[in-house]
Design an enzyme around this catalytic site. Structure first.
Site, short mmCIF file in Angstrom:
data_model
loop_
_atom_site.label_atom_id
_atom_site.label_comp_id
_atom_site.label_asym_id
_atom_site.label_seq_id
_atom_site.Cartn_x
_atom_site.Cartn_y
_atom_site.Cartn_z
N GLY A 15 0.74 -1.48 -0.12
CA GLY A 15 -0.05 0.02 0.04
C GLY A 15 0.81 1.37 0.04
O GLY A 15 1.88 1.33 -0.32
N VAL A 59 3.01 -3.23 15.68
CA VAL A 59 3.21 -2.05 16.24
C VAL A 59 2.18 -2.42 17.62
O VAL A 59 1.83 -1.79 18.69
CB VAL A 59 2.51 -0.96 15.54
CG1 VAL A 59 3.38 -0.66 14.41
CG2 VAL A 59 1.13 -0.93 15.11
N ASN A 85 2.64 4.82 9.69
CA ASN A 85 1.73 4.67 8.72
C ASN A 85 0.78 3.32 8.88
O ASN A 85 -0.14 3.41 8.23
CB ASN A 85 2.52 4.39 7.45
CG ASN A 85 1.76 3.58 6.09
OD1 ASN A 85 0.98 4.39 5.42
ND2 ASN A 85 1.95 2.33 6.11
N TYR A 174 -12.69 2.93 13.05
CA TYR A 174 -11.52 3.78 12.21
C TYR A 174 -11.50 5.27 12.42
O TYR A 174 -10.47 5.99 12.79
CB TYR A 174 -11.53 3.17 10.89
CG TYR A 174 -10.59 3.98 9.93
CD1 TYR A 174 -9.22 3.29 9.95
CD2 TYR A 174 -10.63 4.89 8.96
CE1 TYR A 174 -8.27 3.83 9.12
CE2 TYR A 174 -10.01 5.32 8.18
CZ TYR A 174 -8.48 4.96 8.33
OH TYR A 174 -7.45 5.46 7.46
N LYS A 208 -6.72 3.66 -3.61
CA LYS A 208 -6.98 2.19 -3.84
C LYS A 208 -5.84 1.34 -3.17
O LYS A 208 -4.72 1.18 -3.60
CB LYS A 208 -6.85 2.01 -5.34
CG LYS A 208 -7.50 0.78 -5.90
CD LYS A 208 -7.17 0.73 -7.36
CE LYS A 208 -8.42 1.31 -8.11
NZ LYS A 208 -9.62 0.71 -8.26
N THR A 209 -6.29 0.80 -2.04
CA THR A 209 -5.53 -0.11 -1.35
C THR A 209 -6.25 -1.21 -0.64
O THR A 209 -7.60 -1.29 -0.33
CB THR A 209 -4.63 0.53 0.05
OG1 THR A 209 -5.53 1.14 0.84
CG2 THR A 209 -3.56 1.65 -0.76
P1 NAP Z 1 -2.83 -1.07 3.51
O1 NAP Z 1 -2.52 -1.43 2.06
O2 NAP Z 1 -3.89 -2.10 4.16
O3 NAP Z 1 -1.62 -0.77 4.47
C1 NAP Z 1 -1.57 -1.13 5.84
C2 NAP Z 1 -0.48 -1.33 6.41
O4 NAP Z 1 -0.38 -1.43 7.74
C3 NAP Z 1 -0.06 -2.99 5.92
O5 NAP Z 1 1.35 -2.93 5.51
C4 NAP Z 1 -0.33 -3.80 7.22
O6 NAP Z 1 0.30 -4.95 7.29
C5 NAP Z 1 0.13 -2.86 8.16
N1 NAP Z 1 -0.33 -3.26 9.67
C6 NAP Z 1 -1.44 -3.43 10.11
N2 NAP Z 1 -1.49 -3.76 11.33
C7 NAP Z 1 -0.32 -3.70 11.73
C8 NAP Z 1 0.35 -4.11 13.00
N3 NAP Z 1 -0.30 -4.26 13.95
N4 NAP Z 1 1.75 -3.87 12.83
C9 NAP Z 1 2.58 -3.29 11.93
N5 NAP Z 1 1.88 -3.22 10.76
C10 NAP Z 1 0.48 -3.42 10.51
O7 NAP Z 1 -3.68 0.34 3.52
P2 NAP Z 1 -3.06 1.93 3.34
O8 NAP Z 1 -4.08 2.56 2.81
O9 NAP Z 1 -1.94 1.85 2.47
O10 NAP Z 1 -2.94 2.52 4.59
C11 NAP Z 1 -1.65 3.39 4.92
C12 NAP Z 1 -2.12 4.46 5.92
O11 NAP Z 1 -3.02 5.27 5.08
C13 NAP Z 1 -3.09 3.97 7.03
O12 NAP Z 1 -2.53 4.73 8.15
C14 NAP Z 1 -4.20 4.32 6.57
O13 NAP Z 1 -5.24 4.74 7.88
C15 NAP Z 1 -3.82 5.70 5.97
N6 NAP Z 1 -5.15 6.07 4.91
C16 NAP Z 1 -5.43 5.64 3.95
C17 NAP Z 1 -6.29 5.97 2.91
C18 NAP Z 1 -6.85 5.04 1.86
O14 NAP Z 1 -7.76 5.66 1.04
N7 NAP Z 1 -6.17 4.20 1.49
C19 NAP Z 1 -7.08 6.97 3.40
C20 NAP Z 1 -6.79 7.86 4.52
C21 NAP Z 1 -5.79 7.24 5.39
P3 NAP Z 1 -0.03 -6.43 6.67
O15 NAP Z 1 0.27 -6.27 5.32
O16 NAP Z 1 0.48 -7.32 7.46
O17 NAP Z 1 -1.77 -6.44 6.80
#
Ligand code: NAP
Length: 252
Positions: A15, A59, A85, A174, A208-209
């Site tokens: 992501g 974490v 992140n 969330y 898109k993730t």
């Molecule tokens: P993602 O693809 O689901 O990535 C999340 C990452 O966090 C994954 O690598 C996941 O590991 C890891 N993770 C989850 N629990 C964990 C733990 N206990 N310890 C260590 N790592 C952990 O989502 P993303 O969209 O890239 O999210 C990245 C950030 O952007 C997040 O803070 C999210 O809230 C923020 N965000 C995203 C969006 C969006 O539209 N996508 C919008 C606003 C904010 P695994 O692969 O092992 O599950």
């Protein structure tokens, strides 16, 4: 002693986090790809390039956090950038379930406390625990930067406005965890305002993730732009802000 600046990105095996890691490698950083699963971290390293290293880091697991800090101390002696992140959006979302459907089933009156606790454990307490463990290493840097990847979904300033179109999605899981992360950001920034360490929060946009079942509209490249800008802030940059872009502040 390491010449290149050293960055740690939590949850960087996929992501937006992986893209942040790739971008920081491009900017000349040695990047530690935090991953709760070490093998997934190694696979990400293969994509991010020779200046990336996998670091086992869950974490929600204090022993894992302590071991990660110990490894950074032994191998690099300092940390220049920490990007908090890693996050989860739910523990109970069904495959194919939309954000709207999930929000409807998980209102303040109906969401299970276990669901709320598990989300906050990662998104809020996990960030605070990593901050506490890494701060001594950040203090060894001449000008460290902390970036908390938050979300516009946590903006109380927005959801308090009855005209805000995404108001109905705000819930205790969330969205409120990101409100709490914003509060942690200010607590960290206030604690460190007399130092060279800057602490800022941002929203990456709707990307898109895996987090949103790939419902997002932006690319990971776009999502990484603001976190990376904040990671690279110069001495004259701000601390204690919440932004989408350099010229676009989000209400707390
Ligand atoms: P993602 O693809 O689901 O990535 C999340 C990452 O966090 C994954 O690598 C996941 O590991 C890891 N993770 C989850 N629990 C964990 C733990 N206990 N310890 C260590 N790592 C952990 O989502 P993303 O969209 O890239 O999210 C990245 C950030 O952007 C997040 O803070 C999210 O809230 C923020 N965000 C995203 C969006 C969006 O539209 N996508 C919008 C606003 C904010 P695994 O692969 O092992 O599950």
């Amino acid at each position: 002693m390491q010449d290149k600046p050293v960055a740690l990105v939590t949850g960087a095996n996929q992501g937006i986090g992986l893209q942040i890691a790739k971008d920081l490698v491009t900017h000349g950083y040695t990047v530690l790809i935090g991953s709760r699963n070490y093998e997934r971290g190694q696979a990400a390293v293969a994509e991010a390039g020779p200046n990336a290293h996998a670091l086992q880091l869950d974490v929600t697991d204090q022993a894992s956090i302590n071991a990660a800090a110990e490894r950074v101390r032994n191998e690099f002696g300092r940390l220049d950038v920490l990007v908090n992140n890693a996050a989860i959006s739910s523990t109970s979302k069904q495959p194919g379930q939309s954000v709207e459907e999930y929000a409807k089933l998980n209102r303040a009156s109906t969401v299970s406390l276990d669901e709320v606790r598990r989300i906050w454990e990662t998104n809020v307490f996990g960030v605070l625990a990593v901050y506490q463990a890494m701060l001594p290493l950040l203090r060894q840097s001449a000008a460290a930067r902390i970036v908390n990847v938050s979300s516009g979904a946590g903006s109380l300033g927005r959801v308090a406005d009855p005209a805000f179109p995404l108001r109905h999605i705000f819930g205790p899981g969330y969205s409120a965890s990101k409100t709490a992360l914003n509060a942690m950001t200010l607590a960290m920034a206030i604690e460190l305002e007399s130092t060279n360490i800057k602490v800022n929060a941002c929203s990456p946009g709707f990307i898109k993730t895996n987090l949103n079942n790939y419902e997002g509209t932006g690319s990971v490249e776009e999502g990484a732009l603001e976190p990376v800008r904040l990671a690279l802030l110069g001495q004259d940059g701000p601390t204690g802000t919440f932004t989408r872009w350099e010229d676009e502040t989000i209400p707390w």
